[in-house]
Write an enzyme that holds these catalytic residues in place. Structure first.
Site, PDB file in Angstrom:
ATOM      1  N   LYS A 165       0.802  -1.276  -0.290  1.00  0.00           N
ATOM      2  CA  LYS A 165      -0.146  -0.289   0.273  1.00  0.00           C
ATOM      3  C   LYS A 165       0.872   1.421   0.033  1.00  0.00           C
ATOM      4  O   LYS A 165       0.554   2.171  -0.361  1.00  0.00           O
ATOM      5  CB  LYS A 165      -0.852   0.102   1.240  1.00  0.00           C
ATOM      6  CG  LYS A 165      -1.603  -1.191   1.406  1.00  0.00           C
ATOM      7  CD  LYS A 165      -3.266  -0.011   0.682  1.00  0.00           C
ATOM      8  CE  LYS A 165      -4.359  -1.447   0.869  1.00  0.00           C
ATOM      9  NZ  LYS A 165      -5.218  -0.502  -0.276  1.00  0.00           N
ATOM     10  N   ASP A 219      -8.253   0.397   7.147  1.00  0.00           N
ATOM     11  CA  ASP A 219      -8.729  -0.445   8.085  1.00  0.00           C
ATOM     12  C   ASP A 219      -6.780  -0.747   7.708  1.00  0.00           C
ATOM     13  O   ASP A 219      -6.431  -1.503   8.860  1.00  0.00           O
ATOM     14  CB  ASP A 219      -9.320  -1.904   7.103  1.00  0.00           C
ATOM     15  CG  ASP A 219      -8.788  -1.535   6.080  1.00  0.00           C
ATOM     16  OD1 ASP A 219      -8.390  -1.579   5.980  1.00  0.00           O
ATOM     17  OD2 ASP A 219     -10.197  -1.810   5.825  1.00  0.00           O
TER      18      ASP A 219
HETATM   19  C1  PLP Z   1      -2.538  -5.732   2.545  1.00  0.00           C
HETATM   20  C2  PLP Z   1      -3.278  -5.596   1.553  1.00  0.00           C
HETATM   21  N1  PLP Z   1      -3.702  -6.853   0.227  1.00  0.00           N
HETATM   22  C3  PLP Z   1      -4.338  -6.643  -0.145  1.00  0.00           C
HETATM   23  C4  PLP Z   1      -5.216  -5.565   0.563  1.00  0.00           C
HETATM   24  C5  PLP Z   1      -6.687  -5.238  -0.690  1.00  0.00           C
HETATM   25  O1  PLP Z   1      -6.828  -4.171  -1.218  1.00  0.00           O
HETATM   26  P1  PLP Z   1      -7.649  -3.250  -2.154  1.00  0.00           P
HETATM   27  O2  PLP Z   1      -8.492  -2.829  -1.147  1.00  0.00           O
HETATM   28  O3  PLP Z   1      -7.287  -2.274  -2.831  1.00  0.00           O
HETATM   29  O4  PLP Z   1      -9.016  -4.579  -3.151  1.00  0.00           O
HETATM   30  C6  PLP Z   1      -5.450  -4.514   1.428  1.00  0.00           C
HETATM   31  C7  PLP Z   1      -5.976  -3.542   1.652  1.00  0.00           C
HETATM   32  O5  PLP Z   1      -6.213  -2.636   2.048  1.00  0.00           O
HETATM   33  C8  PLP Z   1      -4.086  -4.832   1.829  1.00  0.00           C
HETATM   34  O6  PLP Z   1      -4.870  -3.629   2.685  1.00  0.00           O
END
Ligand code: PLP
Length: 413
Positions: A88, A137
């Site tokens: 992220k 989150d």
């Molecule tokens: C570690 C991690 N993987 C995957 C995601 C999923 O991303 P998205 O919400 O863009 O689908 C998030 C979302 O916060 C995340 O923190």
């Protein structure tokens, strides 16, 4: 609603997407309005100038591939991206940079600010009056807070009731103010939209909704740096047959899907999106062939994936770009994290957080259930890429689930 190909494999639900585009369908609108090579080049050029930029490793898990009866299994390990513990870092911080560029241009006509201008505080007078804000989150908020500190603006983050104290502290460490609201993730999005309107804050959201697309598009484009790195790290001549990617609002999946579709065309892999059973908005949307809220109550250990509504611009890509939508129960998460921490054969131990392993969990289940493997076309010729999107982003929860801290796991490598 299309129920015909909605199947249960043990505790997994699998939906083959009848809307998925044929392999040779050229990449184009509406997906290309969000993810494009042209905007990728800009993102790559910018992000590679941030201090400490380094490609994260693509780890060849030969031991695990062999154990699972597939040809190869590559794990893009985002646990150390910019020392923020997740992929992220690429998205929120990049969108913050782009937002400040536009704001400076609006304030001083004729200027073209650069990343080094921001890093050197050249427009401090302007940026120090800007406040960026988002609901999160955990990982996205951390990225925005880090970007705000790096580029010299203020930052306010809203978190919901279930975000752990560890994740709250990690955001505060970058100087952001953090406000905890009572409801869930989607409530925090609504609340911050109202507060931002009242206070003149700039929302840097990783999800898009009606009338709000520019910033989440930049967030998603930032993620494509990870995808391009992975493609360039594959051994010569190897192209993935499958990508398993975890879904929250779908921004990550949309970015990976769009970039692979545009870059590889008809040679793109089978694209499988995996969500928590109780946070299944992408799965529900696929079933109904339009954006739909999650049916589940969003209670899941996979905190980053606990999202109840899809991102509209991501859905524009996913509705035809995804081959299969899958939901998994939380019970698969801990054991998959442990397996990666232990390593199989000569595989190096990997620190994978709760939201990083959903795709891997499906590959492991497919090895136990031949019907599932068959349904997903997984076999001895398959080459799989997993995007391991976070490390121990909450050290306490990691320790609870794996029984060791991240440092101990790494020391064993
Ligand atoms: C570690 C991690 N993987 C995957 C995601 C999923 O991303 P998205 O919400 O863009 O689908 C998030 C979302 O916060 C995340 O923190």
């Amino acid at each position: 609603m299309n129920k015909l190909s909605n199947n249960n494999f043990g505790a997994l639900r699998v939906f083959h997407n009848p809307q998925s585009a044929l392999k040779d369908t050229p990449y184009g609108q509406p997906a290309s309005a969000t993810i494009s090579r042209e905007r990728f080049e800009i993102a790559m050029n910018e992000i590679s100038k941030w201090s400490d930029y380094e490609a994260t490793p693509l780890i060849n898990l030969a031991g695990l591939a062999k154990k699972n009866g597939i040809s190869s299994l590559f794990y893009k390990d985002e646990s150390e991206r910019f020392n923020l513990d997740s992929f992220k870092a690429l998205g929120g911080a990049y969108a913050t940079e782009r937002l400040l560029f536009s704001h400076i241009k609006e304030q001083i006509a004729g200027t073209t600010p650069t990343v080094s201008d921001l890093l050197n505080g050249r427009y401090k007078e302007i940026t120090s009056k800007v406040t960026v804000a988002c609901a999160t989150d955990g990982n996205h908020g951390r990225s925005v807070a880090w970007g705000a500190r790096m580029f010299g603006c203020n930052c306010i983050i809203f978190i919901h009731a279930d975000v752990s104290e560890g994740r709250k502290k990690a955001i505060e460490a970058y100087g952001a103010k953090v406000h905890r609201i009572k409801g869930d993730y989607d409530d925090s999005i609504r609340e911050i939209a109202i507060a931002a309107e009242e206070n003149g804050w700039f929302i840097v959201s990783d999800t898009s909704y009606e009338g709000y697309v520019d910033v989440p598009r930049d967030v998603m484009q930032g993620y494509t740096v990870m995808v391009e790195e992975a493609l360039s790290q594959l051994p010569n001549g190897v192209l993935p047959s499958h990508v398993f990617i975890q879904g929250g609002v779908g921004g990550l999946a949309g970015a990976v899907c769009g970039h692979l579709w545009e870059t590889l065309g008809a040679e793109r892999p089978r694209f499988v999106v995996v969500e928590p059973r109780r946070a299944d908005c992408l799965y529900e949307s696929a079933l109904h062939e339009k954006p739909m809220p999650a049916k589940g109550d969003l209670e899941t250990v996979m905190a980053g994936l606990a999202c109840g509504e899809v991102s509209l611009i991501a859905w524009d890509i996913l509705c035809t770009g995804v081959n299969d939508f899958i939901t998994i129960p939380d019970t698969l998460v801990g054991p998959t994290m442990c397996l990666l921490a232990d390593g199989v054969g000569d595989d190096i131990p990997i620190v994978a957080g709760e939201s990083a392993v959903a795709g891997m969990a499906v590959v492991l289940e497919a090895n136990k259930d031949k019907a599932l493997a068959g349904a997903l076309g997984l076999g001895p010729d398959s080459s799989v890429i997993i995007f391991g999107t976070e490390g121990a982003s909450d050290p306490e929860i990691y320790q609870q689930l794996v029984g060791r801290c991240a440092k101990e796991v790494k020391l064993a490598s």
